[in-house]
Write an enzyme that holds these catalytic residues in place. Sequence first.
Site, short mmCIF file in Angstrom:
data_model
loop_
_atom_site.label_atom_id
_atom_site.label_comp_id
_atom_site.label_asym_id
_atom_site.label_seq_id
_atom_site.Cartn_x
_atom_site.Cartn_y
_atom_site.Cartn_z
N ASP A 22 0.81 -1.00 -0.08
CA ASP A 22 0.18 0.12 0.08
C ASP A 22 0.90 1.35 -0.01
O ASP A 22 0.80 2.09 0.81
CB ASP A 22 -0.75 0.01 1.31
CG ASP A 22 -2.25 0.92 1.08
OD1 ASP A 22 -2.42 1.40 0.05
OD2 ASP A 22 -2.86 0.93 2.03
N ARG A 26 -0.23 8.98 0.85
CA ARG A 26 -1.35 8.87 1.86
C ARG A 26 -0.73 8.05 3.15
O ARG A 26 -1.02 8.29 4.38
CB ARG A 26 -2.67 8.44 1.50
CG ARG A 26 -2.74 7.16 1.26
CD ARG A 26 -4.18 6.59 0.77
NE ARG A 26 -4.03 5.26 0.30
CZ ARG A 26 -3.72 5.08 -1.09
NH1 ARG A 26 -3.61 6.06 -2.06
NH2 ARG A 26 -3.66 3.97 -1.50
N ASN A 27 0.13 7.22 2.76
CA ASN A 27 0.74 6.44 3.91
C ASN A 27 2.17 6.75 4.34
O ASN A 27 2.83 5.94 4.82
CB ASN A 27 0.78 4.87 3.20
CG ASN A 27 -0.91 4.34 3.20
OD1 ASN A 27 -1.41 4.78 4.05
ND2 ASN A 27 -1.18 3.43 2.30
N ASP A 86 1.47 2.85 7.63
CA ASP A 86 0.52 2.11 7.34
C ASP A 86 0.89 0.63 6.75
O ASP A 86 0.78 0.14 5.59
CB ASP A 86 -0.51 2.72 6.05
CG ASP A 86 -1.87 2.20 6.47
OD1 ASP A 86 -2.13 1.07 7.05
OD2 ASP A 86 -2.63 3.01 6.14
P1 ATP Z 1 -6.31 3.49 6.48
O1 ATP Z 1 -5.73 1.95 6.56
O2 ATP Z 1 -7.73 3.76 6.01
O3 ATP Z 1 -5.29 4.37 5.96
P2 ATP Z 1 -5.62 3.40 9.18
O4 ATP Z 1 -6.16 2.72 10.08
O5 ATP Z 1 -4.24 2.91 8.49
O6 ATP Z 1 -6.46 3.66 8.10
P3 ATP Z 1 -4.05 5.86 9.24
O7 ATP Z 1 -4.47 6.47 8.04
O8 ATP Z 1 -2.84 5.36 9.69
O9 ATP Z 1 -5.26 4.84 9.99
O10 ATP Z 1 -4.56 6.97 10.38
C1 ATP Z 1 -5.47 7.95 10.36
C2 ATP Z 1 -5.19 9.38 10.35
O11 ATP Z 1 -4.36 9.55 11.48
C3 ATP Z 1 -4.39 9.69 9.29
O12 ATP Z 1 -5.00 11.13 8.88
C4 ATP Z 1 -3.03 9.77 9.54
O13 ATP Z 1 -2.23 10.89 8.83
C5 ATP Z 1 -3.03 10.08 11.21
N1 ATP Z 1 -1.78 9.62 11.79
C6 ATP Z 1 -1.75 7.81 11.99
N2 ATP Z 1 -0.65 7.84 12.41
C7 ATP Z 1 0.18 9.00 12.80
C8 ATP Z 1 1.11 9.23 13.30
N3 ATP Z 1 2.04 8.34 13.78
N4 ATP Z 1 1.52 10.65 13.55
C9 ATP Z 1 0.54 11.51 12.88
N5 ATP Z 1 -0.43 11.17 12.23
C10 ATP Z 1 -0.86 9.84 12.19
#
Ligand code: ATP
Length: 280
Positions: free
Chosen positions: A137, A141-142, A155
């Site tokens: 992935d 965005r990740n 991610d």
């Molecule tokens: P998806 O798989 O749909 O992307 P996810 O469960 O992996 O969702 P993330 O996208 O990682 O969730 O996190 C959701 C939000 O929180 C995002 O906007 C991301 O930028 C923010 N976020 C996640 N981890 C961090 C971090 N370590 N520091 C700053 N922001 C974070």
Amino acid sequence: RPSKDKYRICRDDVTVGRILGEGFFGEVHVGVYKSPTGERIQVAIKTCKDCSADVKEKFLSEAGLMKNLDHPHIVRLIGVSEVDPVWIIMELYELGELGQYLVEQQYVLSGATLIVYCLQICKALAYLEGLNMVHRDIAVRNVLVASHECVKLGDFGLSRYIDEQEYYKASISRLPIKWMAPESINFRRFTTASDVWMFGVCVWEVFSMAQQPFFWLENGQVISQLETGARLPKPQLCPPTIYSLLSRCWAYEPQARPSFSQLVCSLRCTLTQIEICCFS
Ligand code: ATP
């Protein structure tokens, strides 16, 4: 402490703050963690709305993989609080997602900085390549921005270990088609070589300031385009040497694509040439 407990966190040591965003399993919050040495660390706390055993297992699998990772350009796991409701606690990167950062900072970012970001993501992926881990992935965005000079790949929700010569056959449908290699779209086949294809798309996003790849196509039209030999065009800001690397990442045959360690060398070389041009 025994290594198995290294990541166990007691909820009382964590103060939860505002919501950062919405993750797949639940809200992500800002917080502060008081470490055993008394240090106060800014953290991101991932929560899980649904606490049923199978959902919890899927939620925690990302943290399970991250426990084995230690790299300057990979999001750092701080720990897990396994008592319900479960939390995954990570280092906080306040500048947020690279995609959004590129949009906000587009008039500030130099071409050399964009190459530095690509090189850092590539180094993280070369590290995963060495561990036989596929990320699956790779997209802006990740990637999270730690500072103006440093990004971190995150991610690992779709990541898997693969045996050498083997591949991971995906079963789920939540797949990012416009980033995927042809064999991943056609046969759900994921390998380090399909990660290389995705990395190429991610570099394209960086030089396009986070435009969506193939925004002019529907998901269903992408594979037929790729099979006619069509590829993403060179973004205006992308140096020709980098675009020629991207074309190699997008070779139809997976074995014709370069490895991440080769890509690290090529990107380093391009960065050096650009620095020489700018500063001499
Ligand atoms: P998806 O798989 O749909 O992307 P996810 O469960 O992996 O969702 P993330 O996208 O990682 O969730 O996190 C959701 C939000 O929180 C995002 O906007 C991301 O930028 C923010 N976020 C996640 N981890 C961090 C971090 N370590 N520091 C700053 N922001 C974070």
